[in-house]
Design a protein around this motif. Sequence first.
Motif, PDB file in Angstrom:
ATOM      1  N   LEU A  64       0.694  -1.253   0.133  1.00  0.00           N
ATOM      2  CA  LEU A  64      -0.111   0.120  -0.097  1.00  0.00           C
ATOM      3  C   LEU A  64       0.930   1.340  -0.094  1.00  0.00           C
ATOM      4  CD1 LEU A  64      -2.858  -0.806   2.393  1.00  0.00           C
ATOM      5  CD2 LEU A  64      -2.663  -0.962  -0.209  1.00  0.00           C
ATOM      6  N   ARG A  65       2.194   1.249   0.051  1.00  0.00           N
ATOM      7  CA  ARG A  65       3.087   2.474  -0.056  1.00  0.00           C
ATOM      8  C   ARG A  65       2.966   3.307   0.977  1.00  0.00           C
ATOM      9  NH1 ARG A  65       1.671   1.758  -5.672  1.00  0.00           N
ATOM     10  NH2 ARG A  65       1.229   4.083  -5.933  1.00  0.00           N
ATOM     11  N   ARG A  66       4.119   3.859   1.295  1.00  0.00           N
ATOM     12  CA  ARG A  66       4.041   4.903   2.298  1.00  0.00           C
ATOM     13  C   ARG A  66       4.864   6.051   1.828  1.00  0.00           C
ATOM     14  NH1 ARG A  66       4.851   5.948   8.029  1.00  0.00           N
ATOM     15  NH2 ARG A  66       2.880   4.716   8.208  1.00  0.00           N
ATOM     16  N   ASN A  67       4.115   7.333   1.445  1.00  0.00           N
ATOM     17  CA  ASN A  67       4.673   8.430   0.768  1.00  0.00           C
ATOM     18  C   ASN A  67       5.162   9.296   1.718  1.00  0.00           C
ATOM     19  OD1 ASN A  67       4.005   7.185  -1.826  1.00  0.00           O
ATOM     20  ND2 ASN A  67       2.000   8.346  -1.844  1.00  0.00           N
ATOM     21  N   VAL A  68       6.304   9.641   1.751  1.00  0.00           N
ATOM     22  CA  VAL A  68       6.835  10.737   2.461  1.00  0.00           C
ATOM     23  C   VAL A  68       6.989  12.196   1.680  1.00  0.00           C
ATOM     24  CG1 VAL A  68       9.092  11.655   3.791  1.00  0.00           C
ATOM     25  CG2 VAL A  68       8.084   9.099   3.919  1.00  0.00           C
ATOM     26  N   THR A  69       6.646  13.291   2.125  1.00  0.00           N
ATOM     27  CA  THR A  69       6.538  14.513   1.251  1.00  0.00           C
ATOM     28  C   THR A  69       7.482  15.617   1.994  1.00  0.00           C
ATOM     29  OG1 THR A  69       4.101  14.266   0.665  1.00  0.00           O
ATOM     30  CG2 THR A  69       5.143  16.469   0.540  1.00  0.00           C
ATOM     31  N   LEU A  70       8.369  16.039   1.169  1.00  0.00           N
ATOM     32  CA  LEU A  70       9.717  17.055   1.641  1.00  0.00           C
ATOM     33  C   LEU A  70       9.083  18.275   1.111  1.00  0.00           C
ATOM     34  CD1 LEU A  70      12.502  14.612   0.769  1.00  0.00           C
ATOM     35  CD2 LEU A  70      11.421  14.628   3.071  1.00  0.00           C
ATOM     36  N   ILE A  71       8.932  19.265   2.070  1.00  0.00           N
ATOM     37  CA  ILE A  71       8.784  20.629   1.751  1.00  0.00           C
ATOM     38  C   ILE A  71       9.759  21.386   2.518  1.00  0.00           C
ATOM     39  CG2 ILE A  71       6.840  22.556   1.934  1.00  0.00           C
ATOM     40  CD1 ILE A  71       5.640  19.230   3.222  1.00  0.00           C
ATOM     41  N   HIS A  85       7.294  15.028   5.858  1.00  0.00           N
ATOM     42  CA  HIS A  85       5.916  14.430   6.316  1.00  0.00           C
ATOM     43  C   HIS A  85       5.698  13.144   6.155  1.00  0.00           C
ATOM     44  CE1 HIS A  85       1.601  13.914   5.463  1.00  0.00           C
ATOM     45  NE2 HIS A  85       1.042  15.096   5.996  1.00  0.00           N
ATOM     46  N   SER A  86       5.618  12.274   7.324  1.00  0.00           N
ATOM     47  CA  SER A  86       5.459  11.112   7.333  1.00  0.00           C
ATOM     48  C   SER A  86       6.942  10.481   7.495  1.00  0.00           C
ATOM     49  CB  SER A  86       4.665  10.371   6.193  1.00  0.00           C
ATOM     50  OG  SER A  86       3.359  10.895   6.117  1.00  0.00           O
ATOM     51  N   THR A  87       6.844   9.488   8.413  1.00  0.00           N
ATOM     52  CA  THR A  87       7.997   8.809   8.687  1.00  0.00           C
ATOM     53  C   THR A  87       8.203   7.479   7.807  1.00  0.00           C
ATOM     54  OG1 THR A  87       7.018   8.005  10.740  1.00  0.00           O
ATOM     55  CG2 THR A  87       8.599   9.606  10.875  1.00  0.00           C
ATOM     56  N   LEU A 101       9.639  16.987  11.889  1.00  0.00           N
ATOM     57  CA  LEU A 101       9.048  15.730  11.359  1.00  0.00           C
ATOM     58  C   LEU A 101       7.297  15.623  11.607  1.00  0.00           C
ATOM     59  CD1 LEU A 101      11.515  12.919  13.147  1.00  0.00           C
ATOM     60  CD2 LEU A 101      10.730  13.064  10.746  1.00  0.00           C
ATOM     61  N   LEU A 102       6.681  15.072  10.850  1.00  0.00           N
ATOM     62  CA  LEU A 102       5.256  15.149  10.958  1.00  0.00           C
ATOM     63  C   LEU A 102       4.788  13.909  10.808  1.00  0.00           C
ATOM     64  CD1 LEU A 102       3.195  18.044  10.014  1.00  0.00           C
ATOM     65  CD2 LEU A 102       2.432  15.656   9.463  1.00  0.00           C
ATOM     66  N   ASP A 103       3.789  13.529  11.442  1.00  0.00           N
ATOM     67  CA  ASP A 103       2.832  12.316  10.958  1.00  0.00           C
ATOM     68  C   ASP A 103       1.470  12.718  11.205  1.00  0.00           C
ATOM     69  OD1 ASP A 103       3.835   9.714  10.058  1.00  0.00           O
ATOM     70  OD2 ASP A 103       5.226   9.732  11.808  1.00  0.00           O
ATOM     71  N   GLY A 104       0.654  12.669  10.317  1.00  0.00           N
ATOM     72  CA  GLY A 104      -0.860  13.345  10.254  1.00  0.00           C
ATOM     73  C   GLY A 104      -1.957  12.660  10.802  1.00  0.00           C
ATOM     74  N   ILE A 105      -1.872  11.320  11.552  1.00  0.00           N
ATOM     75  CA  ILE A 105      -2.974  10.774  11.845  1.00  0.00           C
ATOM     76  C   ILE A 105      -2.439   9.821  13.045  1.00  0.00           C
ATOM     77  CG2 ILE A 105      -2.618   8.927  10.285  1.00  0.00           C
ATOM     78  CD1 ILE A 105      -5.648   8.898   9.706  1.00  0.00           C
ATOM     79  N   LEU A 106      -3.412   9.514  13.969  1.00  0.00           N
ATOM     80  CA  LEU A 106      -2.914   8.677  15.047  1.00  0.00           C
ATOM     81  C   LEU A 106      -2.539   7.452  14.762  1.00  0.00           C
ATOM     82  CD1 LEU A 106      -5.734   9.631  17.980  1.00  0.00           C
ATOM     83  CD2 LEU A 106      -3.282  10.341  17.898  1.00  0.00           C
ATOM     84  N   ARG A 107      -2.984   6.484  13.824  1.00  0.00           N
ATOM     85  CA  ARG A 107      -2.612   5.436  13.357  1.00  0.00           C
ATOM     86  C   ARG A 107      -1.210   5.546  12.501  1.00  0.00           C
ATOM     87  NH1 ARG A 107      -7.839   5.358  11.858  1.00  0.00           N
ATOM     88  NH2 ARG A 107      -8.575   5.905   9.592  1.00  0.00           N
ATOM     89  N   HIS A 108      -0.532   6.675  12.259  1.00  0.00           N
ATOM     90  CA  HIS A 108       0.622   6.370  11.540  1.00  0.00           C
ATOM     91  C   HIS A 108       2.051   6.348  12.127  1.00  0.00           C
ATOM     92  CE1 HIS A 108       1.601   8.169   7.200  1.00  0.00           C
ATOM     93  NE2 HIS A 108       0.711   7.211   7.256  1.00  0.00           N
ATOM     94  N   ASP A 109       1.901   5.424  13.300  1.00  0.00           N
ATOM     95  CA  ASP A 109       2.994   5.234  14.022  1.00  0.00           C
ATOM     96  C   ASP A 109       4.138   3.971  13.653  1.00  0.00           C
ATOM     97  OD1 ASP A 109       0.773   3.598  14.699  1.00  0.00           O
ATOM     98  OD2 ASP A 109       2.212   2.637  16.265  1.00  0.00           O
ATOM     99  N   ALA A 123       2.633  15.984  15.497  1.00  0.00           N
ATOM    100  CA  ALA A 123       1.646  14.722  15.497  1.00  0.00           C
ATOM    101  C   ALA A 123       0.359  15.050  16.251  1.00  0.00           C
ATOM    102  CB  ALA A 123       2.042  13.495  15.980  1.00  0.00           C
ATOM    103  N   PRO A 124      -0.763  14.408  16.028  1.00  0.00           N
ATOM    104  CA  PRO A 124      -1.958  14.575  16.559  1.00  0.00           C
ATOM    105  C   PRO A 124      -1.795  14.563  18.065  1.00  0.00           C
ATOM    106  CG  PRO A 124      -2.451  13.304  14.621  1.00  0.00           C
ATOM    107  CD  PRO A 124      -1.265  13.352  14.859  1.00  0.00           C
TER     108      PRO A 124
END
Length: 232
Positions: free
Chosen positions: A28-35, A45-47, A67-75, A92-93
């Motif tokens: 399902l892939r994990r995308n990490v965005t760099l800004i 954005h995302s680990t 560092l940023l994870d945008g949802i509680l279940r993104h650990d 994180a949230p």
Amino acid sequence: MDTHTAPLPLAENLWMLAYPLKMLGADLRRNVTLIRLGSGKVVIHSTAPFSLEDIAAIRALGEPGWLLDGILRHDTFAKEGRAAFPGIPYLAPDGFSEVVGFPTESIVPAPVEWDGELLALEIQGAPEARDTALLHVPSRTLILTELVFNFGGDEPLWTEMLLRVAVGGEHHPGMSRPVKAGVKDKAAFESSLATILGWDFDRVIVGHGDVIEFDGKAKLRAALAAAGFSPG
């Protein structure tokens, strides 16, 4: 898609790295965005399971700032992310720190240093997720975590079968059944979606799947409507 040592440029000051994320045998892939902000600092954005080459490639873009994870279940890769970039704020949230076992800071309100470049909104009405949307203003890019997935019709058979179970036949883009089931206050959820759709964006980066390069707002609105939500 394997871009580990070469962040994929999407727009000026915007890149993405894609990682495998296996679930029940499907990727399902994990995308990490760099800004990169005007200050030169980089928002990660995302680990992910960052390799030494990945860390060097990210540092070559600018000074890691958050560092940023945008949802509680993104650990899933939170500890790897913290180890790769120690000493910078981890956003994180609220409640994420209890899940991962180390301190994190709230995403909202967004850091003052982001003003004019990066907006953040926690999507209300789904308290078990506390998903957060970001807008990179200069590139007109919406950055999501799990609000929608975006997979085409050319995925391997087993991945396609899992997507049909988890998301449904329409997943280009589409909202997963767990996300939809997590909405406890539809009015509050739709109000947040209306705010997001009021932002100026065309590109959409999803946490899982392919980047929506064009007509992102219309495609997102259609996916939300297909899931039964009418943000106005």
